[in-house]
Design a protein around this motif. Structure first.
Motif, PDB file in Angstrom:
ATOM      1  N   PRO A  60       0.894  -1.131  -0.102  1.00 60.03           N
ATOM      2  CA  PRO A  60      -0.069   0.066  -0.091  1.00 60.03           C
ATOM      3  C   PRO A  60       1.464   1.069   0.426  1.00 60.03           C
ATOM      4  O   PRO A  60       0.463   2.759  -0.755  1.00 60.03           O
ATOM      5  CB  PRO A  60      -1.768   0.421   1.323  1.00 60.03           C
ATOM      6  N   LYS A  77       0.266   4.630  -6.120  1.00 60.36           N
ATOM      7  CA  LYS A  77       0.371   3.956  -4.716  1.00 60.36           C
ATOM      8  C   LYS A  77      -0.013   4.621  -3.692  1.00 60.36           C
ATOM      9  O   LYS A  77      -0.514   4.177  -2.242  1.00 60.36           O
ATOM     10  CB  LYS A  77       0.420   2.859  -4.859  1.00 60.36           C
ATOM     11  N   THR A  80      -2.944   6.911  -2.196  1.00 58.53           N
ATOM     12  CA  THR A  80      -3.763   6.822  -1.767  1.00 58.53           C
ATOM     13  C   THR A  80      -4.367   4.833  -1.398  1.00 58.53           C
ATOM     14  O   THR A  80      -5.063   4.148  -1.616  1.00 58.53           O
ATOM     15  CB  THR A  80      -4.483   5.828  -3.366  1.00 58.53           C
ATOM     16  N   LEU A  81      -2.830   4.845  -1.000  1.00 56.91           N
ATOM     17  CA  LEU A  81      -2.795   3.115  -0.694  1.00 56.91           C
ATOM     18  C   LEU A  81      -2.647   2.805  -1.075  1.00 56.91           C
ATOM     19  O   LEU A  81      -4.323   1.198  -0.307  1.00 56.91           O
ATOM     20  CB  LEU A  81      -3.546   3.462   0.766  1.00 56.91           C
ATOM     21  N   LEU A  83      -4.701   2.471  -3.849  1.00 52.72           N
ATOM     22  CA  LEU A  83      -6.560   3.163  -4.646  1.00 52.72           C
ATOM     23  C   LEU A  83      -7.251   1.419  -3.492  1.00 52.72           C
ATOM     24  O   LEU A  83      -8.094   0.984  -3.863  1.00 52.72           O
ATOM     25  CB  LEU A  83      -5.415   2.267  -6.392  1.00 52.72           C
ATOM     26  N   CYS A  84      -7.295   2.382  -2.165  1.00 54.40           N
ATOM     27  CA  CYS A  84      -7.762   1.529  -1.311  1.00 54.40           C
ATOM     28  C   CYS A  84      -8.277   0.111  -1.183  1.00 54.40           C
ATOM     29  O   CYS A  84      -8.753  -0.638  -1.210  1.00 54.40           O
ATOM     30  CB  CYS A  84      -9.161   2.191  -2.037  1.00 54.40           C
ATOM     31  N   GLY A  85      -6.274  -0.496  -2.113  1.00 54.98           N
ATOM     32  CA  GLY A  85      -6.263  -1.667  -1.712  1.00 54.98           C
ATOM     33  C   GLY A  85      -6.093  -2.597  -2.919  1.00 54.98           C
ATOM     34  O   GLY A  85      -6.131  -3.828  -3.076  1.00 54.98           O
ATOM     35  N   VAL A  86      -6.937  -1.502  -3.867  1.00 52.02           N
ATOM     36  CA  VAL A  86      -7.138  -3.205  -4.774  1.00 52.02           C
ATOM     37  C   VAL A  86      -6.201  -2.920  -5.743  1.00 52.02           C
ATOM     38  O   VAL A  86      -5.104  -3.900  -6.268  1.00 52.02           O
ATOM     39  CB  VAL A  86      -7.974  -2.008  -5.495  1.00 52.02           C
ATOM     40  N   THR A  88      -2.574  -2.883  -4.815  1.00 57.16           N
ATOM     41  CA  THR A  88      -2.282  -4.097  -3.589  1.00 57.16           C
ATOM     42  C   THR A  88      -2.117  -5.133  -4.119  1.00 57.16           C
ATOM     43  O   THR A  88      -1.870  -5.896  -4.255  1.00 57.16           O
ATOM     44  CB  THR A  88      -2.807  -2.665  -2.540  1.00 57.16           C
TER      45      THR A  88
END
Length: 111
Positions: A60, A77, A80-81, A83-86, A88
């Motif tokens: 993330p 990444k 947006t961490l 893309l909210c985990g997607v 990742t």
């Protein structure tokens, strides 16, 4: 080029390259002169397993993409961490292939 040296290089580094490109790589290495082969052995290859572990634990934050040299996606990444985990989760399944392709491209530049 000595066949035994080529086989030893291919055997010790097979996990760093895509399996479908191993024969092509072997043919190209066999036709190299000795000084180019020494240069080839000094190229730093990234370990796909290490990048997978980094992607799992630090994905993330974009650390895996930064290590691959993909700065733009790394920053995305990071901000947006993942893309909210997607992104990742997608990277968990694709990072090993991307690492092998990067290693192949780095070696192919020197052939």
């Amino acid at each position: 080029m000595d066949q035994q040296r080529v086989d030893m290089y291919m055997l010790t580094n097979q996990k760093y390259f895509p399996p479908e490109k191993m024969m092509y790589l072997k043919e190209k290495i066999q036709s190299l002169p000795d000084d180019k082969f020494m240069l080839l052995t000094s190229i730093e290859l990234k370990d796909p397993t290490t990048l997978l572990l980094i992607s799992i634990f630090l994905g993330p934050l974009g650390v895996d993409r930064f290590m691959l040299g993909d700065i733009g996606m790394g920053v995305l990444k990071l901000l947006t961490l993942g893309l909210c985990g997607v992104l990742t989760i997608i990277d968990w399944f694709t990072i090993s292939k991307k690492t092998r392709d990067l290693n192949f491209n780095n070696v192919a530049l020197h052939l």
